[in-house]
Design a protein around this motif. Structure first.
Motif, PDB file in Angstrom:
ATOM      1  N   ASP A 304      -5.005 -21.557 -14.741  1.00  0.00           N
ATOM      2  CA  ASP A 304      -4.961 -21.561 -13.486  1.00  0.00           C
ATOM      3  C   ASP A 304      -3.527 -21.823 -12.587  1.00  0.00           C
ATOM      4  N   LEU A 305      -2.815 -21.745 -12.547  1.00  0.00           N
ATOM      5  CA  LEU A 305      -1.964 -20.922 -11.304  1.00  0.00           C
ATOM      6  C   LEU A 305      -1.513 -19.750 -11.116  1.00  0.00           C
ATOM      7  N   ILE A 306      -0.966 -19.315 -12.785  1.00  0.00           N
ATOM      8  CA  ILE A 306      -1.488 -17.704 -12.494  1.00  0.00           C
ATOM      9  C   ILE A 306      -2.298 -17.085 -11.756  1.00  0.00           C
ATOM     10  N   TYR A 307      -3.672 -17.824 -12.173  1.00  0.00           N
ATOM     11  CA  TYR A 307      -4.946 -16.617 -11.376  1.00  0.00           C
ATOM     12  C   TYR A 307      -5.316 -17.626  -9.720  1.00  0.00           C
ATOM     13  N   THR A 308      -4.623 -18.579  -9.902  1.00  0.00           N
ATOM     14  CA  THR A 308      -4.365 -18.988  -7.912  1.00  0.00           C
ATOM     15  C   THR A 308      -3.574 -17.606  -7.593  1.00  0.00           C
ATOM     16  N   LEU A 309      -1.842 -17.796  -8.096  1.00  0.00           N
ATOM     17  CA  LEU A 309      -0.464 -17.045  -7.255  1.00  0.00           C
ATOM     18  C   LEU A 309      -1.654 -15.518  -7.400  1.00  0.00           C
ATOM     19  N   GLN A 310      -2.522 -14.816  -8.543  1.00  0.00           N
ATOM     20  CA  GLN A 310      -2.650 -13.852  -8.093  1.00  0.00           C
ATOM     21  C   GLN A 310      -4.253 -13.775  -6.679  1.00  0.00           C
ATOM     22  N   ARG A 311      -4.585 -14.438  -6.935  1.00  0.00           N
ATOM     23  CA  ARG A 311      -5.991 -14.451  -5.958  1.00  0.00           C
ATOM     24  C   ARG A 311      -4.952 -14.951  -4.486  1.00  0.00           C
ATOM     25  N   LYS A 312      -3.892 -15.810  -4.481  1.00  0.00           N
ATOM     26  CA  LYS A 312      -3.495 -15.447  -2.903  1.00  0.00           C
ATOM     27  C   LYS A 312      -2.915 -14.578  -2.541  1.00  0.00           C
ATOM     28  N   HIS A 313      -2.460 -13.792  -3.557  1.00  0.00           N
ATOM     29  CA  HIS A 313      -1.295 -12.862  -3.237  1.00  0.00           C
ATOM     30  C   HIS A 313      -1.889 -10.992  -2.976  1.00  0.00           C
ATOM     31  N   GLN A 314      -3.633 -11.676  -3.987  1.00  0.00           N
ATOM     32  CA  GLN A 314      -4.271 -10.430  -3.778  1.00  0.00           C
ATOM     33  C   GLN A 314      -4.043  -8.916  -4.472  1.00  0.00           C
ATOM     34  N   VAL A 315      -3.261  -9.665  -5.808  1.00  0.00           N
ATOM     35  CA  VAL A 315      -2.711  -8.647  -6.917  1.00  0.00           C
ATOM     36  C   VAL A 315      -3.515  -9.240  -8.578  1.00  0.00           C
ATOM     37  N   LYS A 316      -3.335  -8.441  -9.242  1.00  0.00           N
ATOM     38  CA  LYS A 316      -4.203  -8.440 -10.728  1.00  0.00           C
ATOM     39  C   LYS A 316      -3.447  -8.962 -11.558  1.00  0.00           C
ATOM     40  N   THR A 317      -1.803  -8.542 -11.840  1.00  0.00           N
ATOM     41  CA  THR A 317      -1.180  -8.355 -12.287  1.00  0.00           C
ATOM     42  C   THR A 317       0.411 -10.064 -11.926  1.00  0.00           C
ATOM     43  N   ILE A 318       1.289 -10.773 -13.052  1.00  0.00           N
ATOM     44  CA  ILE A 318       2.609 -10.784 -12.868  1.00  0.00           C
ATOM     45  C   ILE A 318       3.146  -9.933 -12.335  1.00  0.00           C
ATOM     46  N   GLU A 319       3.285  -8.969 -12.876  1.00  0.00           N
ATOM     47  CA  GLU A 319       4.202  -8.096 -12.869  1.00  0.00           C
ATOM     48  C   GLU A 319       4.459  -7.664 -11.384  1.00  0.00           C
ATOM     49  N   GLU A 320       3.151  -7.553 -10.628  1.00  0.00           N
ATOM     50  CA  GLU A 320       2.708  -7.637  -9.143  1.00  0.00           C
ATOM     51  C   GLU A 320       3.460  -8.732  -8.641  1.00  0.00           C
ATOM     52  N   ILE A 321       3.197 -10.281  -9.172  1.00  0.00           N
ATOM     53  CA  ILE A 321       3.083 -10.879  -7.918  1.00  0.00           C
ATOM     54  C   ILE A 321       4.986 -11.181  -8.664  1.00  0.00           C
ATOM     55  N   LEU A 322       5.159 -10.926  -9.308  1.00  0.00           N
ATOM     56  CA  LEU A 322       7.244 -10.686  -9.801  1.00  0.00           C
ATOM     57  C   LEU A 322       7.677 -10.012  -9.019  1.00  0.00           C
ATOM     58  N   VAL A 323       7.007  -8.389  -8.007  1.00  0.00           N
ATOM     59  CA  VAL A 323       7.999  -7.578  -7.644  1.00  0.00           C
ATOM     60  C   VAL A 323       7.526  -8.341  -5.577  1.00  0.00           C
ATOM     61  N   ILE A 324       6.370  -9.380  -5.590  1.00  0.00           N
ATOM     62  CA  ILE A 324       6.724  -9.884  -4.388  1.00  0.00           C
ATOM     63  C   ILE A 324       7.121 -10.543  -4.070  1.00  0.00           C
ATOM     64  N   GLN A 325       7.690 -10.980  -4.970  1.00  0.00           N
ATOM     65  CA  GLN A 325       8.907 -12.389  -5.670  1.00  0.00           C
ATOM     66  C   GLN A 325      10.540 -11.775  -4.601  1.00  0.00           C
ATOM     67  N   ALA A 326      10.453 -10.986  -5.268  1.00  0.00           N
ATOM     68  CA  ALA A 326      11.620 -10.332  -4.712  1.00  0.00           C
ATOM     69  C   ALA A 326      12.059  -8.962  -3.852  1.00  0.00           C
ATOM     70  N   GLU A 327      10.643  -9.031  -2.859  1.00  0.00           N
ATOM     71  CA  GLU A 327      10.397  -8.768  -1.956  1.00  0.00           C
ATOM     72  C   GLU A 327      11.103  -9.727  -0.719  1.00  0.00           C
ATOM     73  N   LEU A 328      10.087 -11.192  -0.973  1.00  0.00           N
ATOM     74  CA  LEU A 328      10.206 -12.170  -0.626  1.00  0.00           C
ATOM     75  C   LEU A 328      11.614 -12.414  -0.295  1.00  0.00           C
ATOM     76  N   GLU A 329      12.935 -12.607  -1.482  1.00  0.00           N
ATOM     77  CA  GLU A 329      13.775 -12.658  -1.489  1.00  0.00           C
ATOM     78  C   GLU A 329      14.857 -11.621  -0.693  1.00  0.00           C
ATOM     79  N   THR A 330      14.355 -10.695  -0.632  1.00  0.00           N
ATOM     80  CA  THR A 330      15.010  -9.881   0.892  1.00  0.00           C
ATOM     81  C   THR A 330      15.217 -10.860   1.924  1.00  0.00           C
ATOM     82  N   LYS A 331      13.757 -10.568   2.098  1.00  0.00           N
ATOM     83  CA  LYS A 331      12.815 -10.881   3.635  1.00  0.00           C
ATOM     84  C   LYS A 331      13.637 -12.115   4.065  1.00  0.00           C
ATOM     85  N   VAL A 332      13.819 -13.645   3.429  1.00  0.00           N
ATOM     86  CA  VAL A 332      14.568 -14.139   3.629  1.00  0.00           C
ATOM     87  C   VAL A 332      15.869 -14.139   3.409  1.00  0.00           C
ATOM     88  N   GLY A 333      16.513 -13.711   2.567  1.00  0.00           N
ATOM     89  CA  GLY A 333      17.780 -13.042   2.503  1.00  0.00           C
ATOM     90  C   GLY A 333      18.528 -12.526   3.532  1.00  0.00           C
TER      91      GLY A 333
END
Length: 554
Positions: A304-333
């Motif tokens: 349920d957590l995975i599905y919620t995060l996928q809907r929130k970030h408008q992606v279909k796979t965990i791999e895509e979420i991990l890419v978004i996470q890396a981008e967020l790390e870059t922006k915050v850093g």
């Protein structure tokens, strides 16, 4: 220096060729004979706008071509920048078709109008009454003072420092804008990043969790089916294993009758081994299959957590979420990195500004250091040209650094005794303007490699002895720079190294303009006519000879 000029099919000019002297060239002729037309053609060669209506023959193209000796003009960098072949004698050509299409060439290479205009500015300077107004432009005045003070190196050094400063200034402002935008998004991006970090997602976990949950949800059915399968394979009274063993035993009794029976028995034995192995795995799977509601609930919550995060970030796979996470790390850093970059750039900007100010001061001191000599030399020259009471004052103030430095100058002028110097636009008449500009260019002639200068009626408003002095001044200038002077005064005409005469020729169908170089005898006649009209007297001829003799002696 202009070596050769060709004009074809322009206005009243059917065909004209001029090979001027490297010294002082005088052009005379009646009003309307075509002198201004020739200047218009030269203007086209230097990049002015074209008009097909000015074609002599509307069915043919107009061609204006100039050959220039540019060996000493230091134009190699310009040619390299424009991707042009540099030639010591370079040819500029302009063509205008009957349709109005215009083309420009430098050494037979097609160029834009802007390119030929840039190079033209460095090859020819057409000075007319209109162009004299440039003298009232503060930027033009500053450039005159720099040429007079020979500030080329100082100005280049300042220009380099100033461009570097402005570049760093733009970078600093860009970084500040990025920081402001990043700070606006920082809280939200940090929230998203923390949410993903807490989720601690693993690339391939979703698929394995979905499979495991499905098995737990159907555990009883799976266990029943596995038990039934085991019954058929190995646990019932007539199971498959017993049947295969019996069949293998029977085949073993006939193997001596043929190799094919032996082969069939071996294949059957392999099936029996595989069946025993499958039965063992089924038994193990059946033993491990148990309903586990707690584990199923854990898996469902994770999915349920995975599905919620996928809907929130408008992606279909965990791999895509991990890419978004890396981008967020870059922006915050990057916010922290931007702070460091801004600090570093601010330090470089301060150092660049200090260098700009240092270079600006050196340039300013050089400029102000020549004010007195510049003013005094102009006073002396203007005195010789019949303006004994003329005063020239360089008004100076400083400003913030600009592309030209920190100096703002304004040349003030007064032609009359007791009159306070004023800006040139208020204080000088057309003739005074012309003489002042001539004096300025005379001063600069020894300071820099001026291009070919064309004076269009510089003698406006002068006559007599002053005209002689103006002519001598131009003659002296011509020893360092090629001059072409259009004049109506005999005193000026006599000073020329070469004398050209522009005239009209009437044909049956139309009038055309022509030009020819005058011989000595023709010069005497032309100057005599300039003195006393179409039918000059003997005194006029004698005066013309005297003017030419005085010019030759000087």
């Amino acid at each position: 220096m202009l070596v050769d000029l060709k004009i074809k099919n322009y206005a009243l000019i059917e065909k004209l060729e001029l090979q001027p002297s490297p010294l002082l060239n005088i052009i005379t002729g009646e009003t309307g004979a075509g002198k201004s037309i020739m200047l218009g053609a030269i203007g086209l060669l230097l990049g002015n706008r074209a008009d097909s209506k000015l074609l002599f023959n509307q069915d043919e193209k107009c061609v204006i071509e100039g050959s220039f000796n540019i060996y000493e003009y230091k134009l190699e960098p310009f040619f390299e920048e424009e991707d042009l072949d540099f030639e010591p004698v370079s040819i500029l050509r302009r063509e205008i078709s009957p349709s109005g299409k215009s083309r420009a060439f430098v050494n037979d290479t097609p160029v834009t109008l802007e390119t030929i205009r840039k190079i033209g500015e460095q090859l020819m300077d057409i000075h007319s009454q209109h162009d004299t107004l440039l003298l009232g432009d503060p930027a033009y005045q500053l450039n005159i003072l720099d040429l007079y003070a020979q500030n080329e190196d100082l100005r280049n050094e300042y220009g380099t420092a100033y461009r570097n400063y402005r570049k760093l200034e733009r970078e600093f402002k860009d970084l500040e804008a990025q920081l402001a935008q990043s700070e606006k998004e920082l809280d939200y991006n940090t929230y998203l990043l923390n949410e993903l970090a807490e989720a601690n997602l693993v690339a391939d976990e979703q698929e394995s969790h979905e499979v495991e949950l499905k098995q737990l949800e159907h555990a009883e059915e799976i266990k029943l089916k596995l038990t039934q399968a085991l019954q058929y394979l190995s646990e019932s009274e007539f199971n498959a294993s017993i049947a295969l063993k019996d069949a293998s035993h029977l085949l073993g009794q006939v193997t001596e009758y043929g190799e094919n029976f032996q082969t069939l028995k071996e294949r059957l034995d392999s099936c029996l081994i595989e069946l025993v192995d499958i039965s063992g795995e089924l038994e193990d799977a059946e033993r491990k299959t148990e309903a586990d509601p707690q584990r199923a609930e854990q898996l469902q919550e994770r999915l349920d957590l995975i599905y919620t995060l996928q809907r929130k970030h408008q992606v279909k796979t965990i791999e895509e979420i991990l890419v978004i996470q890396a981008e967020l790390e870059t922006k915050v850093g990057s916010v922290h990195n931007l702070d460091a970059a801004i600090s570093k750039t601010r330090k470089a900007l301060d150092e660049a500004l200090a260098e700009v100010e240092e270079r600006a001061q050196a340039l300013s001191q050089s400029r102000t250091g020549v004010f007195d000599t510049f003013q005094n030399e102009l006073h002396s020259l203007l005195f010789e040209l019949g303006m004994p009471n003329a005063r020239v004052v360089v008004e100076h103030k400083t400003s913030a650094p600009s592309p030209t430095g920190i100096d703002v100058v304004n040349i003030l002028f007064s032609a009359n005794k007791g009159a306070a110097p004023q800006t040139l636009s208020k204080a000088a008449s057309g003739g005074e303007f012309s003489r002042l500009m001539l004096c300025v260019k005379y001063l600069l002639a020894d300071k820099t490699a001026l291009p070919t200068i064309i004076f269009d009626e510089i003698d406006t408003g002068i006559s007599g002895e002053i005209a002689v002095k103006v002519g001598r001044m131009m003659q002296q200038m011509s020893h360092k720079h090629q001059l072409i002077c259009i004049s109506h005064l005999p005193q000026m005409a006599a000073q020329g190294d070469t004398h050209y005469f522009v005239y009209k020729e009437d044909r049956a169908d139309r009038t055309i303009s022509r030009i020819r170089q005058l011989s000595h005898e023709e010069r005497v006649k032309e100057i005599a006519q300039m003195i006393s009209g179409a039918n000059p007297s003997e005194n006029a001829f004698q005066s013309a000879k005297e003017l030419l003799a005085i010019s030759a002696a000087s």
